[in-house]
Design a protein around this motif. Structure first.
Motif, PDB file in Angstrom:
ATOM      1  N   PRO A 144      -2.631   6.841 -46.519  1.00 39.02           N
ATOM      2  CA  PRO A 144      -3.432   6.458 -45.351  1.00 39.02           C
ATOM      3  C   PRO A 144      -2.698   6.552 -44.007  1.00 39.02           C
ATOM      4  N   SER A 145      -1.404   6.852 -43.979  1.00 38.94           N
ATOM      5  CA  SER A 145      -0.702   6.967 -42.698  1.00 38.94           C
ATOM      6  C   SER A 145       0.455   7.951 -42.865  1.00 38.94           C
ATOM      7  N   ARG A 146       0.690   8.772 -41.838  1.00 46.39           N
ATOM      8  CA  ARG A 146       1.789   9.759 -41.932  1.00 46.39           C
ATOM      9  C   ARG A 146       3.151   9.104 -41.763  1.00 46.39           C
ATOM     10  N   LEU A 171       7.727  -5.070 -43.212  1.00 46.95           N
ATOM     11  CA  LEU A 171       7.135  -5.731 -42.036  1.00 46.95           C
ATOM     12  C   LEU A 171       6.352  -4.714 -41.210  1.00 46.95           C
ATOM     13  N   GLY A 172       5.155  -5.084 -40.807  1.00 48.37           N
ATOM     14  CA  GLY A 172       4.298  -4.130 -40.078  1.00 48.37           C
ATOM     15  C   GLY A 172       3.840  -3.041 -41.032  1.00 48.37           C
ATOM     16  N   ALA A 173       3.323  -3.454 -42.178  1.00 50.67           N
ATOM     17  CA  ALA A 173       3.120  -2.536 -43.307  1.00 50.67           C
ATOM     18  C   ALA A 173       1.834  -1.714 -43.241  1.00 50.67           C
ATOM     19  N   SER A 174       0.857  -2.172 -42.465  1.00 49.18           N
ATOM     20  CA  SER A 174      -0.474  -1.541 -42.529  1.00 49.18           C
ATOM     21  C   SER A 174      -0.529  -0.230 -41.746  1.00 49.18           C
ATOM     22  N   PRO A 175      -1.309   0.742 -42.190  1.00 46.59           N
ATOM     23  CA  PRO A 175      -2.214   0.697 -43.345  1.00 46.59           C
ATOM     24  C   PRO A 175      -1.541   0.841 -44.712  1.00 46.59           C
ATOM     25  N   GLY A 176      -0.227   1.169 -44.755  1.00 48.16           N
ATOM     26  CA  GLY A 176       0.420   1.067 -46.062  1.00 48.16           C
ATOM     27  C   GLY A 176       1.251   2.264 -46.518  1.00 48.16           C
ATOM     28  N   GLY A 177       1.553   3.176 -45.613  1.00 50.79           N
ATOM     29  CA  GLY A 177       2.350   4.348 -46.009  1.00 50.79           C
ATOM     30  C   GLY A 177       3.708   3.982 -46.585  1.00 50.79           C
ATOM     31  N   TRP A 178       4.419   3.084 -45.906  1.00 45.77           N
ATOM     32  CA  TRP A 178       5.762   2.705 -46.396  1.00 45.77           C
ATOM     33  C   TRP A 178       5.642   1.936 -47.715  1.00 45.77           C
ATOM     34  N   THR A 179       4.669   1.015 -47.765  1.00 46.65           N
ATOM     35  CA  THR A 179       4.463   0.251 -49.001  1.00 46.65           C
ATOM     36  C   THR A 179       4.179   1.196 -50.161  1.00 46.65           C
ATOM     37  N   SER A 191       4.230  -7.038 -48.446  1.00 49.03           N
ATOM     38  CA  SER A 191       3.780  -6.317 -47.250  1.00 49.03           C
ATOM     39  C   SER A 191       3.203  -7.310 -46.252  1.00 49.03           C
ATOM     40  N   ILE A 192       3.800  -7.317 -45.055  1.00 46.34           N
ATOM     41  CA  ILE A 192       3.384  -8.281 -44.036  1.00 46.34           C
ATOM     42  C   ILE A 192       2.775  -7.535 -42.856  1.00 46.34           C
ATOM     43  N   ASP A 193       1.578  -7.898 -42.496  1.00 44.22           N
ATOM     44  CA  ASP A 193       0.945  -7.324 -41.295  1.00 44.22           C
ATOM     45  C   ASP A 193      -0.254  -8.185 -40.950  1.00 44.22           C
ATOM     46  N   LYS A 194      -0.538  -8.269 -39.650  1.00 44.36           N
ATOM     47  CA  LYS A 194      -1.755  -8.990 -39.259  1.00 44.36           C
ATOM     48  C   LYS A 194      -2.984  -8.175 -39.655  1.00 44.36           C
ATOM     49  N   ALA A 195      -2.820  -6.862 -39.647  1.00 42.74           N
ATOM     50  CA  ALA A 195      -3.931  -5.965 -40.022  1.00 42.74           C
ATOM     51  C   ALA A 195      -3.909  -5.751 -41.537  1.00 42.74           C
ATOM     52  N   ARG A 211      -1.392 -11.477 -44.747  1.00 44.42           N
ATOM     53  CA  ARG A 211      -1.942 -11.186 -43.418  1.00 44.42           C
ATOM     54  C   ARG A 211      -1.387 -12.200 -42.435  1.00 44.42           C
ATOM     55  N   GLU A 212      -0.177 -11.964 -41.928  1.00 49.30           N
ATOM     56  CA  GLU A 212       0.428 -12.887 -40.966  1.00 49.30           C
ATOM     57  C   GLU A 212       1.391 -12.129 -40.072  1.00 49.30           C
ATOM     58  N   SER A 213       1.971 -12.834 -39.092  1.00 50.20           N
ATOM     59  CA  SER A 213       2.905 -12.183 -38.180  1.00 50.20           C
ATOM     60  C   SER A 213       4.237 -11.933 -38.871  1.00 50.20           C
ATOM     61  N   ALA A 214       4.795 -10.751 -38.628  1.00 48.51           N
ATOM     62  CA  ALA A 214       6.103 -10.396 -39.187  1.00 48.51           C
ATOM     63  C   ALA A 214       7.196 -11.320 -38.643  1.00 48.51           C
ATOM     64  N   PHE A 215       6.964 -11.877 -37.464  1.00 49.03           N
ATOM     65  CA  PHE A 215       8.009 -12.684 -36.821  1.00 49.03           C
ATOM     66  C   PHE A 215       7.995 -14.124 -37.311  1.00 49.03           C
ATOM     67  N   ALA A 216       6.910 -14.500 -37.988  1.00 42.53           N
ATOM     68  CA  ALA A 216       6.808 -15.884 -38.447  1.00 42.53           C
ATOM     69  C   ALA A 216       7.448 -16.085 -39.819  1.00 42.53           C
ATOM     70  N   ASP A 231       8.451  -1.527 -39.540  1.00 44.30           N
ATOM     71  CA  ASP A 231       7.850  -0.459 -38.726  1.00 44.30           C
ATOM     72  C   ASP A 231       6.879  -1.119 -37.746  1.00 44.30           C
ATOM     73  N   VAL A 232       7.174  -2.408 -37.438  1.00 44.16           N
ATOM     74  CA  VAL A 232       6.306  -3.195 -36.554  1.00 44.16           C
ATOM     75  C   VAL A 232       6.328  -2.605 -35.145  1.00 44.16           C
ATOM     76  N   ILE A 233       5.172  -2.548 -34.520  1.00 43.78           N
ATOM     77  CA  ILE A 233       5.115  -2.155 -33.107  1.00 43.78           C
ATOM     78  C   ILE A 233       5.473  -3.391 -32.287  1.00 43.78           C
TER      79      ILE A 233
HETATM   80  C1  LIG Z   1       3.170   2.011 -36.974  1.00 44.50           C
HETATM   81  S1  LIG Z   1       2.183   0.814 -37.766  1.00 44.50           S
HETATM   82  C2  LIG Z   1       2.982   0.722 -39.306  1.00 44.50           C
HETATM   83  C3  LIG Z   1       2.693   1.875 -40.238  1.00 44.50           C
HETATM   84  C4  LIG Z   1       3.189   1.616 -41.637  1.00 44.50           C
HETATM   85  N1  LIG Z   1       4.642   1.637 -41.717  1.00 44.50           N
HETATM   86  C5  LIG Z   1       2.632   2.623 -42.608  1.00 44.50           C
HETATM   87  O1  LIG Z   1       3.412   3.382 -43.178  1.00 44.50           O
HETATM   88  O2  LIG Z   1       1.424   2.650 -42.816  1.00 44.50           O
HETATM   89  C6  LIG Z   1       2.656  -0.654 -36.963  1.00 44.50           C
HETATM   90  C7  LIG Z   1       2.050  -1.905 -37.529  1.00 44.50           C
HETATM   91  O3  LIG Z   1       2.660  -3.027 -36.886  1.00 44.50           O
HETATM   92  C8  LIG Z   1       1.699  -4.066 -36.991  1.00 44.50           C
HETATM   93  N2  LIG Z   1       2.090  -5.209 -36.148  1.00 44.50           N
HETATM   94  C9  LIG Z   1       2.147  -5.298 -34.806  1.00 44.50           C
HETATM   95  N3  LIG Z   1       2.547  -6.531 -34.462  1.00 44.50           N
HETATM   96  C10 LIG Z   1       2.758  -7.230 -35.594  1.00 44.50           C
HETATM   97  C11 LIG Z   1       3.183  -8.545 -35.898  1.00 44.50           C
HETATM   98  N4  LIG Z   1       3.492  -9.423 -34.935  1.00 44.50           N
HETATM   99  N5  LIG Z   1       3.283  -8.905 -37.187  1.00 44.50           N
HETATM  100  C12 LIG Z   1       2.984  -8.040 -38.188  1.00 44.50           C
HETATM  101  N6  LIG Z   1       2.578  -6.787 -37.947  1.00 44.50           N
HETATM  102  C13 LIG Z   1       2.457  -6.384 -36.683  1.00 44.50           C
HETATM  103  C14 LIG Z   1       0.405  -3.397 -36.611  1.00 44.50           C
HETATM  104  O4  LIG Z   1      -0.689  -4.166 -37.079  1.00 44.50           O
HETATM  105  C15 LIG Z   1       0.550  -2.043 -37.320  1.00 44.50           C
HETATM  106  O5  LIG Z   1      -0.106  -2.052 -38.556  1.00 44.50           O
END
Ligand SMILES: C[S@@+](CC[C@H](N)C(=O)[O-])C[C@H]1O[C@@H](n2cnc3c(N)ncnc32)[C@H](O)[C@@H]1O
Length: 296
Positions: A144-146, A171-179, A191-195, A211-216, A231-233
């Motif tokens: 789902p992600s490059r 951390l910042g796992a969504s949509p899930g390529g690294w996972t 896998s931690i991500d708000k999304a 589904r929570e913040s990577a920083f928490a 890979d958190v933004i």
């Molecule tokens: C570049 S994408 C990650 C792509 C992922 N590595 C993959 O392979 O699919 C960045 C992710 O950071 C997440 N993100 C941004 N701020 C965040 C936070 N405070 N806690 C957790 N995730 C966060 C976004 O929701 C987004 O899914």
């Protein structure tokens, strides 16, 4: 002594800033700097001990390069046509995309360029096994992600990867390529991500989604972690503080984290990452305006 550093597309200015006063000349993306090779995050390939070679003709150039070694990659900054004619007379170097899991090539690969019609600059020994440090993979279009290509590249160039049964936090796992990559290697993944993760990834065995913040996330609540990925933004300094929190907790074996720049490149944050003992900053071919911080 002079060393050549080839910047990735669009990042010559970053490389020049990093090399500072040592910069002698710049030819397109190739920056020549005084002294032996030094760590340079914005170098895709380092040309060790480049030598100037006078050439009388296209045939003479090809003969002189072949006399040094078989495999050469042309970096063309000027006189493209003449350079291409020389390259045509050199043995072909396989440009086949790599299948993930195959090792990086081991054959020595030199780099060369034309400085002027009668002068080559050639470096038989370069830091990357790939032409210009550019790794290309046979891609999997079902993911789902490059972003997964960054991890494939990191594991290939670093020569290490999670082993079956190891525990990874993404951390910042969504949509899930690294996972997807980590799970595919047989690791257990938190896998931690708000999304949300893509449903196909969330449903894989050995994947737990939060589904929570990577920083928490509190390091004390997760026990020993073999690998921490991010890979958190976020701003680089926020990632640096997070990494320092996990380092202080002392429960993580290895780190691979993307440092993403928003707007100008944050050189101060880069120095902060580079100063962490046993670590380094690299620019992967699949990194955009970002670097990968690695501590193995
Ligand atoms: C570049 S994408 C990650 C792509 C992922 N590595 C993959 O392979 O699919 C960045 C992710 O950071 C997440 N993100 C941004 N701020 C965040 C936070 N405070 N806690 C957790 N995730 C966060 C976004 O929701 C987004 O899914």
């Amino acid at each position: 002594m002079v060393t050549g550093y080839l910047a990735p597309e669009d990042f010559v200015a970053e490389l020049q800033t990093e090399l500072g006063d040592a910069v002698l000349e710049t030819h397109g993306r190739l920056v020549l700097a005084d002294g032996p090779a030094r760590p340079a995050a914005w170098a895709a390939n380092v040309w060790h001990d480049p030598v100037k070679i006078e050439i009388a003709s296209i045939g003479d150039a090809a003969k002189k390069l072949r006399a040094i070694q078989r495999n050469w990659a042309l970096y063309s900054a000027v006189h493209h046509r003449r350079a291409a004619l020389i390259a045509e007379r050199l043995p072909k170097v396989s440009a086949k995309p790599l299948t993930f899991g195959d090792p990086a090539p081991t054959a020595p690969l030199g780099s060369w360029t034309l400085l002027d019609p009668n002068t080559l600059l050639a470096a038989p020994h370069c830091s990357s096994a790939f032409p210009h440090g550019e790794v290309a993979f046979v891609e999997d279009r079902t993911v789902p992600s490059r972003a997964y290509l960054k991890l494939w590249e990191a594991f290939t160039v670093l020569g290490v990867r999670p082993q079956p049964g190891q525990f990874c936090i993404d951390l910042g796992a969504s949509p899930g390529g690294w996972t997807w990559v980590l799970q595919g290697l047989g690791a257990r993944v938190l896998s931690i991500d708000k999304a949300p993760l893509d449903a196909t990834i969330a449903g894989l065995p050995n994947v737990e989604q939060r589904r929570e913040s990577a920083f928490a996330l509190d390091p004390k609540t997760v026990g020993p972690v073999d690998w921490l990925f991010s890979d958190v933004i976020c701003y680089p300094k926020r990632l640096l503080a997070t990494v320092q929190k996990w380092l202080a907790a002392g429960n993580v074996g290895r780190f691979i984290c993307t440092v993403k720049f928003q707007g100008a490149t944050d050189f101060e944050a880069m120095r902060g990452f580079a100063a962490i003992p046993g670590s380094r900053l690299i620019h992967l071919h699949y990194n955009k305006h970002e670097l990968t911080w690695v501590r193995l």
